[in-house]
Design a protein around this motif. Sequence first.
Motif, mmCIF file in Angstrom:
data_model
loop_
_atom_site.group_PDB
_atom_site.id
_atom_site.type_symbol
_atom_site.label_atom_id
_atom_site.label_comp_id
_atom_site.label_asym_id
_atom_site.label_seq_id
_atom_site.Cartn_x
_atom_site.Cartn_y
_atom_site.Cartn_z
ATOM 1 N N SER A 197 0.828 -1.206 0.000
ATOM 2 C CA SER A 197 0.000 0.000 0.000
ATOM 3 C C SER A 197 0.863 1.257 0.000
ATOM 4 O O SER A 197 0.613 2.200 -0.745
ATOM 5 C CB SER A 197 -0.928 -0.001 1.224
ATOM 6 O OG SER A 197 -1.666 1.198 1.291
ATOM 7 N N SER A 198 1.912 1.260 0.832
ATOM 8 C CA SER A 198 2.753 2.453 0.947
ATOM 9 C C SER A 198 3.713 2.604 -0.226
ATOM 10 O O SER A 198 4.172 3.710 -0.514
ATOM 11 C CB SER A 198 3.556 2.408 2.261
ATOM 12 O OG SER A 198 4.442 1.309 2.274
ATOM 13 N N GLY A 471 -5.843 1.397 2.166
ATOM 14 C CA GLY A 471 -4.753 1.384 3.126
ATOM 15 C C GLY A 471 -5.159 0.816 4.464
ATOM 16 O O GLY A 471 -4.435 -0.003 5.064
#
Length: 701
Positions: A197-198, A471
């Motif tokens: 996600s990051s 997220g």
Amino acid sequence: MLHDQTPHHAPAERPDLGLHDPLAESFPKTLEGRLLFWIALSFSVFQIATAAHIIDFASQVVRAFHVGFLMLLTFPLVAAARNAGPTLKAAAWALAGLGVAVAFYQWYDYTGLLLRAGDPLDRDIVLGVIALGTVFLAAWVIMGPALPIISGAFLAYCLFGEYLPAPLDHRGYDFAQVIDHMAYGTEGIYGIPIFVSSSFIFLFILFGAFLEKAGMIQLFTDVSLGMVGHKRGGAAKVSVISSGLMGTISGSGVANVVTTGQFTIPLMKKFGYRAAFAGGVESTASMGGQLMPPVMGAVAFIMAETLGVEYYEVVQAAIIPAMLYFASAFWMVHLEAGKHNLVGLPKDELPSPLKALREQWFLVLPLLMLIYLLFSGYTPLFAGTVGLALTVLLILGGSIALGLPAGVIRMIFWVGLGLVAAAFLQFGIMVILAAVLAMIAWNALSKGGRATLAICRDALADGAKTALPVGVACAVVGIIIGTMTLTGAANTFGQFIVAVGQNSLFLSLVLTMITCIILGMGIPTIPNYIITSSIAGPALLELGVPLIVSHMFVFYFGILADLTPPVALACFAAAPIAKESGLRISMEAIKVAAAGFVIPFMAVYTPALMLQDGGPLAAEIGYIPAVIYIVAKVVLAIGLWGAAVIGYMGGRLGWPMRALAMVAAFTLVAALPVTDEIGFGLSALFAVLAWRQMRRREAAG
């Protein structure tokens, strides 16, 4: 060049999905809303800076800050969206502050936490509990109770599973060990899902947001209308093609529904399609966007990381099934149009696809560059960063070019900009970043340029808001993966699947499919895939299914779960636009996607369908012939399923003919000894009977 694609409709026409729909509500027009807007903008800038290595933090710190930003935005935004009172708003900001405190603690004491891994201090335990608590609460408020309850059950299993009867029990873990495992390191909430996600997902969400702002939706719609709008049932075919094209830049099925659906669903209703069927077509096509390379859904990035393979290998496995999925939806709407005699749109009222491409061909360049980089072995992080940077270059450059004299000077500007963009291959991403900064300064000097900068600024904030549900889901589902790695819980269910599969692989696949669909009733595609692939993936591998095929099987049914009742998120997103019950839309979506249900089963029996080695057919006739054979067989099976479900093939079909088509399709799917021969024989019988029936109608008519 620039088109703000956010639809401007009355609030009553919007799906009431809160933050599931990034376009459902803008930031609140209050001082608090402005603050949240700038926090969202800062979130996007931070993610871009870390992707471009302008800021170089350790991976663990980047993950912690990513979750910190998610907490900081989620609680106040949800409270504002629900018009909460002062007390609840204060509580929301307090929870946001706690989430940020956890992130800063991970950064401040990073070295200390590494040195005492496995032997936490009391303060580590306290902050670990806060980290878990805020993540659970954020998932609850933004997605509802299903996913937090499932993850909570796994967490409870870590703490109390030793008291369960064999074979469900484990050796036992104390509270501090569980908290340390889940809240620190890379196994719990900061595991692979939040890493992906990051690193990747956020960038690709921004990439899609900028392309939408630049006018990509309009380009896709014009091309689709010009290609098939005049054909029989053209309005629905436009929906299938435009949603498939949108899937190349957006991995969010729900966002796809509420963007392309605002245009396609009313268009289908206008030309005679039932409201429920129109909503079902749009929902089916939009969810299929997660299968469509190159971007696909966020799951594709997680799959690549989980399997330890290059991203292009996942794309390679997905490409033929994705095309067949959309071909099946296209075939369904064609048959429905024939059944109800639904004509196309007047050709003279439709846009020219060639003209649309001539005028906006440059919008495709970032997408082509993205495909090139992904298939050249570059990491998705690098490819996404470059794709995003090129999109921003096009938007800012287009604004500048409008202020230049037409002709040679404008041509020189575009050539120069192209050379700068190409220079990154030799000198790296910093060349593009320098060009972006220079063009930001240039645009700031003119009124039109400042309006363009405002559009880019809004795209950054919208992208961060869009990323929130994804997220948060990645963070909370990390607890499930943490449970698997700590306790080995996947083995119990996996052994059951293997035991069933030793007698019947087909039953094991059906069991896995049902698990995916049941989980999908309450949770999004990402956690659905992570849970079921953790459990079923190794079990199917033990039964001889290639690893990437087993994961794609789970991914496929995780997507289809969003179309199945009673909780079909994509269908309920389409409901207010279609002005029809979400449940009715869901039933129609299952019909449209019916042929799609057979594709993953056929890939398991013949991996060549996903361009994978293995399987008895490839061993017998060779890899390339096996690919050609299985694709032809799937196309035939899709055609038969469509005729059976819709009840039309050149004329309306009675139940005996529909049953014959269904049996023929099923035997083609089964891939057992002589089933193919039976399937081809029944298919030929069906074709002859359908042809004779059609001739009799023509003679009678």
